[in-house]
Design a protein around this motif. Sequence first.
Motif, short mmCIF file in Angstrom:
data_model
loop_
_atom_site.label_atom_id
_atom_site.label_comp_id
_atom_site.label_asym_id
_atom_site.label_seq_id
_atom_site.Cartn_x
_atom_site.Cartn_y
_atom_site.Cartn_z
N HIS A 131 -7.14 5.22 12.78
CA HIS A 131 -5.85 4.54 12.78
C HIS A 131 -6.04 3.09 12.32
CE1 HIS A 131 -1.90 3.64 15.20
NE2 HIS A 131 -1.78 3.48 13.89
N PHE A 132 -5.58 2.80 11.08
CA PHE A 132 -5.71 1.46 10.54
C PHE A 132 -4.61 0.55 11.09
CE2 PHE A 132 -8.29 2.18 6.37
CZ PHE A 132 -9.29 2.79 7.10
N LEU A 133 -4.81 -0.76 10.93
CA LEU A 133 -3.87 -1.74 11.49
C LEU A 133 -2.50 -1.70 10.82
CD1 LEU A 133 -6.25 -4.80 11.96
CD2 LEU A 133 -5.45 -3.19 13.70
N ASP A 134 -2.42 -1.13 9.61
CA ASP A 134 -1.12 -1.02 8.95
C ASP A 134 -0.39 0.26 9.34
OD1 ASP A 134 -2.64 0.87 7.68
OD2 ASP A 134 -2.29 0.13 5.64
N ASN A 135 -0.90 0.95 10.38
CA ASN A 135 -0.32 2.18 10.92
C ASN A 135 -0.45 3.38 9.99
OD1 ASN A 135 0.46 1.48 13.55
ND2 ASN A 135 2.32 0.47 12.80
N THR A 136 -1.37 3.32 9.04
CA THR A 136 -1.71 4.51 8.27
C THR A 136 -2.84 5.25 8.96
OG1 THR A 136 -3.27 3.28 6.89
CG2 THR A 136 -0.99 3.48 6.08
N ARG A 167 -12.81 0.44 12.41
CA ARG A 167 -12.69 -0.97 12.03
C ARG A 167 -13.55 -1.31 10.83
NH1 ARG A 167 -9.15 -0.35 15.01
NH2 ARG A 167 -8.26 -0.17 12.93
N GLU A 170 -12.08 0.28 7.77
CA GLU A 170 -10.88 -0.41 7.30
C GLU A 170 -11.25 -1.67 6.52
OE1 GLU A 170 -6.50 -1.82 8.89
OE2 GLU A 170 -8.07 -1.42 10.35
N LEU A 174 -10.22 -2.21 2.72
CA LEU A 174 -9.38 -3.33 2.28
C LEU A 174 -10.03 -4.10 1.14
CD1 LEU A 174 -8.08 -4.70 5.71
CD2 LEU A 174 -6.72 -3.61 3.91
N THR A 177 -9.73 -1.92 -1.87
CA THR A 177 -8.34 -1.89 -2.33
C THR A 177 -8.01 -3.16 -3.11
OG1 THR A 177 -7.63 -0.47 -0.50
CG2 THR A 177 -5.93 -1.78 -1.59
#
Length: 397
Positions: A131-136, A167, A170, A174, A177
């Motif tokens: 579960h990433f911090l952007d809720n994906t 974490r 992610e 990021l 990305t």
Amino acid sequence: MNAVELNAITDWLIDGARSAASPSLMMAESCERMVAAGLPLWRVGVFIRTLHPEIFGRNFIWKQGAAEVEVGTVDFEIQETPGFKRSPLSLVFSEGLEVRGDPNGPEAERFPFLVDLRNEGATDYLALPLHFLDNTFHAMTLTTRQPGGFTDEQVAVLRSMAKPLTRITEIITLRRTASMLLDTYVGNRAGERIMGGQIRRGHAETMQAVIWLSDLRGFTALSDRLPAETVVQILNQYFDCQVAAIRAHGGEVLKFMGDGLLAVFPIDEYVGDASQVCSRVLEAARESRASVEALSIPVGEVIERFRFGVALHVGHILYGNIGGGNRLDFTCIGRAVNLAARLEKITGRLGRTVVASESFVGVCNAGWTELGEFPIAGFSEAQRVYGLAEEMPVVMA
């Protein structure tokens, strides 16, 4: 299980997995450490959805005893396949659910993928959401061959290990990305410079390069008589004809300007590779010409065919950040760019696909014919312009 070693793995992940130089090495070391700590892992997969115009996601598969982690990508079409729709991953991605299945139990009816695992001797399967911090939601799958499957204690440990792994994954995602988005929107070399800290207005450098400027013939009339959606489709396919060739031959596309394209091919003056670079540019121009000539798009009952013009010039450019306030553009400017832009306009007047400046022809002597001297707006002297001897001029109606 060894609690001390498991805590050490968690600390290592939280600290950034510094001993692993790449995502695949980080995954391999994580899995090997967990096995050494007593977790009976046979196969581990990490599946990351990406922000990319062509790639839906990346997958990393570790198998006990394999030489290296298997890395792959999938495109967006996978979401419509029966295999994905009946996969535990579809539930993890869409709803963030944890899925557990016994390859030898009734879950294999619901998830056919478990049958494949059963045939390889797997006894348990666990899919955990990352579960990433952007809720994906992304996913990690863990498989064992241990008789009876994972114990409840082992499942609890795997759940706890997923948190620090999420974490660090992610953070890596990021950064990747950001790099991919910069590559997509400003180009690879420009993206590397921006990621390297060249983000202030005025950060620029002088470089020698071949400048490529092209545009589509008759684009204004085309835009006037066709729906906007069709024009976008045509432009995308038209640009495909050039971008692949430009990148394959060492160029970087800096900008799309309506139907225009600006690209540069850097020249390393210290190793004296100007001739090789120019030869590659000319090959890219020939490939693009062939691709555009072969392009045909049905619009209603009409088959649309296309022509374009490209100007090639060698010169020094200023390459870097230009703009106002916090809105910048990483581009190139200079006298050489201005001249290339003027030469590109001459291609239409002369009915030529490829024209080159005297400086380009002086480096790349490959069957050119002189087309004459032409006054160039903004330049005090007329410029000699050259076309390929193999091309016959075509006047657009």
